[in-house]
Write a protein that holds these residues in place. Structure first.
Motif, PDB file in Angstrom:
ATOM      1  N   LEU A   1      26.000  39.636  35.684  1.00 12.53           N
ATOM      2  CA  LEU A   1      27.095  40.409  36.271  1.00 12.53           C
ATOM      3  C   LEU A   1      28.127  40.750  35.208  1.00 12.53           C
ATOM      4  O   LEU A   1      28.539  39.896  34.426  1.00 12.53           O
ATOM      5  CB  LEU A   1      27.750  39.613  37.399  1.00 12.53           C
ATOM      6  CG  LEU A   1      26.812  39.153  38.513  1.00 12.53           C
ATOM      7  CD1 LEU A   1      27.532  38.224  39.474  1.00 12.53           C
ATOM      8  CD2 LEU A   1      26.230  40.351  39.255  1.00 12.53           C
ATOM      9  N   TYR A   2      28.554  42.013  35.206  1.00 13.09           N
ATOM     10  CA  TYR A   2      29.468  42.498  34.183  1.00 13.09           C
ATOM     11  C   TYR A   2      30.906  42.552  34.702  1.00 13.09           C
ATOM     12  O   TYR A   2      31.150  42.818  35.880  1.00 13.09           O
ATOM     13  CB  TYR A   2      29.058  43.905  33.740  1.00 13.09           C
ATOM     14  CG  TYR A   2      27.722  43.974  33.042  1.00 13.09           C
ATOM     15  CD1 TYR A   2      27.640  43.954  31.648  1.00 13.09           C
ATOM     16  CD2 TYR A   2      26.541  44.055  33.773  1.00 13.09           C
ATOM     17  CE1 TYR A   2      26.406  44.018  31.003  1.00 13.09           C
ATOM     18  CE2 TYR A   2      25.306  44.115  33.148  1.00 13.09           C
ATOM     19  CZ  TYR A   2      25.242  44.095  31.759  1.00 13.09           C
ATOM     20  OH  TYR A   2      24.025  44.158  31.130  1.00 13.09           O
ATOM     21  N   ASP A   3      31.835  42.328  33.803  1.00 22.05           N
ATOM     22  CA  ASP A   3      33.269  42.517  34.075  1.00 22.05           C
ATOM     23  C   ASP A   3      33.796  41.660  35.223  1.00 22.05           C
ATOM     24  O   ASP A   3      34.715  42.065  35.934  1.00 22.05           O
ATOM     25  CB  ASP A   3      33.576  43.997  34.370  1.00 22.05           C
ATOM     26  CG  ASP A   3      33.215  44.907  33.215  1.00 22.05           C
ATOM     27  OD1 ASP A   3      33.578  44.586  32.069  1.00 22.05           O
ATOM     28  OD2 ASP A   3      32.564  45.950  33.461  1.00 22.05           O
ATOM     29  N   MET A   4      33.224  40.472  35.396  1.00 20.63           N
ATOM     30  CA  MET A   4      33.800  39.569  36.395  1.00 20.63           C
ATOM     31  C   MET A   4      35.184  39.099  35.947  1.00 20.63           C
ATOM     32  O   MET A   4      36.029  38.754  36.766  1.00 20.63           O
ATOM     33  CB  MET A   4      32.883  38.369  36.637  1.00 20.63           C
ATOM     34  CG  MET A   4      31.517  38.719  37.213  1.00 20.63           C
ATOM     35  SD  MET A   4      31.572  39.548  38.830  1.00 20.63           S
ATOM     36  CE  MET A   4      32.045  38.222  39.935  1.00 20.63           C
ATOM     37  N   HIS A   5      35.417  39.079  34.645  1.00 21.28           N
ATOM     38  CA  HIS A   5      36.747  38.847  34.090  1.00 21.28           C
ATOM     39  C   HIS A   5      37.237  40.170  33.502  1.00 21.28           C
ATOM     40  O   HIS A   5      36.599  40.747  32.626  1.00 21.28           O
ATOM     41  CB  HIS A   5      36.717  37.797  32.975  1.00 21.28           C
ATOM     42  CG  HIS A   5      36.277  36.430  33.410  1.00 21.28           C
ATOM     43  ND1 HIS A   5      36.899  35.731  34.414  1.00 21.28           N
ATOM     44  CD2 HIS A   5      35.297  35.621  32.948  1.00 21.28           C
ATOM     45  CE1 HIS A   5      36.323  34.544  34.555  1.00 21.28           C
ATOM     46  NE2 HIS A   5      35.334  34.464  33.682  1.00 21.28           N
TER      47      HIS A   5
END
Length: 444
Positions: A202-206
């Motif tokens: 998963l990308y850009d969870m932060h």
């Protein structure tokens, strides 16, 4: 036995039919949601507790502007680009998008929307927002550290206010102690998937944009509230400090509010049977417009904004002053401000507003200190009853706009209506008068 086999085959077929490369199948399980008491910069609303989540699908990427426009024919985003995440969408607009996408793919919509009241069909196979627990489970991807990278996150690993990595506040003048050094601040969103994914893919969870979740904001002890005034969003955005991108950090805002650093990602997967109806609404009890301008200032920038607002409105004005003044030295006040924020101090204030109940609208001003409110603002918010009041926030800042100060206000004054805020870069320059005039016209 044949019926059971058929049910299993149907479920397998449904999952197989959803073999979408843009979604990840997350196998559920138990995990510790929230943060341990020794996690630096944790908030009181992150009490750690065991949670179980079932299997679900979640999108690898935040919903892009191209995807959003294709179904809504609208793009409210501040930072334009087909592959940038859509932002400036309300929670209600996000759930409406979920239904539009479900209908476009002949799926059963997850939501029934009646004004501000939304009912979730738990058995529906359509798109939806992840629950807060699902979001944190997916973000952590098996980790228990402040960030899913298992080390302090840097500007080459996420899009955030890279000048301010984790624990910079107490190490600003001794950065050799930091495990991750300051990096670039892009000051805008970037294309989704620009950084490496977490262990779940998963990308850009932060960072990049915060992401709306299904839940009404409430203490964890209040299980699945049906009513409230705020919705949860998670993950932090392009203008957030690292401390506010931690896996456990909880942000909150009214479901009707558009925010330039908040978007969403999609989830799918039945979680059971039945329905859940929630209603998160802001209501002001007064229809009058008796205005008070209340502000805290240090350098004078916020004071200048406050008096220009007074000039344009004729409203009464009140300066929020701590009994023990902050240092006049810039370096010293940086230390004092982070100290008070770290321990969530409530400085004693000078003076008292007589007959606070008479005011319908409170225009609340402050400088953005370490990406949040100065603690005298917290003292002020806890000194009066804001139920049914309208808060119009304004702040001066050096580049981070409101940071997470709006979330802080939302949590401290949960029964107040919060309008669109006015963020002013330092003193505002020659555009200050016109920017204030537009803000007043849009919100009064």
């Amino acid at each position: 036995m044949r019926i059971l086999l058929l049910v299993v085959m149907v479920m397998m077929f449904a999952n197989a039919a959803f073999a979408d490369d843009d979604f990840v199948h997350v196998s559920g399980g138990k995990f510790l949601m929230g943060s341990p008491e020794n996690e630096n910069w944790r908030s009181d609303d992150e009490t750690q507790h065991e949670v179980s989540v079932g299997d679900f699908f979640i999108s690898r990427y935040e919903v892009t502007q191209k995807e959003y426009y294709a179904l809504t024919h609208d793009n409210p985003s501040t930072f334009r680009g087909d592959n940038k995440p859509v932002e400036n969408v309300t929670w209600l607009e996000a759930v409406k998008f979920c239904n539009l996408k479900s209908e476009a793919e002949n799926l059963t919509p997850a939501y029934t929307i009646d004004g501000g009241k939304v009912t979730w069909d738990l058995a529906a196979n359509g798109y939806r927002l992840p629950t807060e627990a699902e979001w944190e489970f997916a973000c952590r991807a098996g980790t228990s550290t402040p960030f899913n990278l298992e080390h302090s996150i840097g500007a080459d690993e996420a899009n955030f206010y890279g000048h301010y990595p984790y624990e910079i506040e107490e190490n600003y003048f001794s950065q050799s102690k930091l495990t991750t050094k300051p990096g670039i601040y892009r000051a805008e969103t970037v294309d989704v998937g620009s950084f490496s994914p977490n262990k779940f893919g998963l990308y850009d969870m932060h960072g990049n944009v915060g992401e709306w979740c299904w839940d009404i904001y409430a203490p964890y002890s209040d299980s699945s509230p049906e009513t409230g005034t705020r919705r949860v969003y998670r993950g932090g955005g392009w203008n957030d400090f690292a401390k506010n991108m931690r896996s456990a950090y909880r942000a909150a805002a009214p479901q009707e509010r558009r925010l330039y650093n908040v978007g969403f990602r999609l989830a799918r997967g039945a979680t059971g049977t039945g329905t859940i109806t929630t209603h998160a609404v802001q209501t002001a009890t007064s229809t009058g417009k008796k205005i008070l301008i209340a502000f805290f200032t240090w350098s004078g920038n916020t004071q200048g904004i406050a008096y220009e607002i007074q000039k344009q409105t004729g409203a009464e004005i009140f300066e929020i002053e701590p009994v023990k003044a902050y240092s006049e030295n810039y370096n010293t006040v940086l230390r004092e401000a982070q100290r008070d924020q770290h321990r969530q101090a409530r400085p004693e204030l000078r003076g008292k507003i007589k007959d606070f109940a008479q005011y319908d609208i409170i225009m609340l001003g402050y400088p953005n200190w370490w990406a949040s409110i100065p603690m005298p603002i917290a003292s002020f918010l806890e000194s009066y009853d804001f139920s049914g009041k309208v808060i119009m926030p304004f702040c001066s800042h050096g580049g981070g706009r409101f940071g997470q100060s709006l979330t802080a206000i939302a949590k401290l004054a949960p029964q107040a209506v919060i309008t669109e805020g006015l963020s002013v870069h330092y003193s505002g320059g020659g555009a200050l008068k016109s920017n204030i005039a537009k803000w007043l016209a849009d919100n009064l």
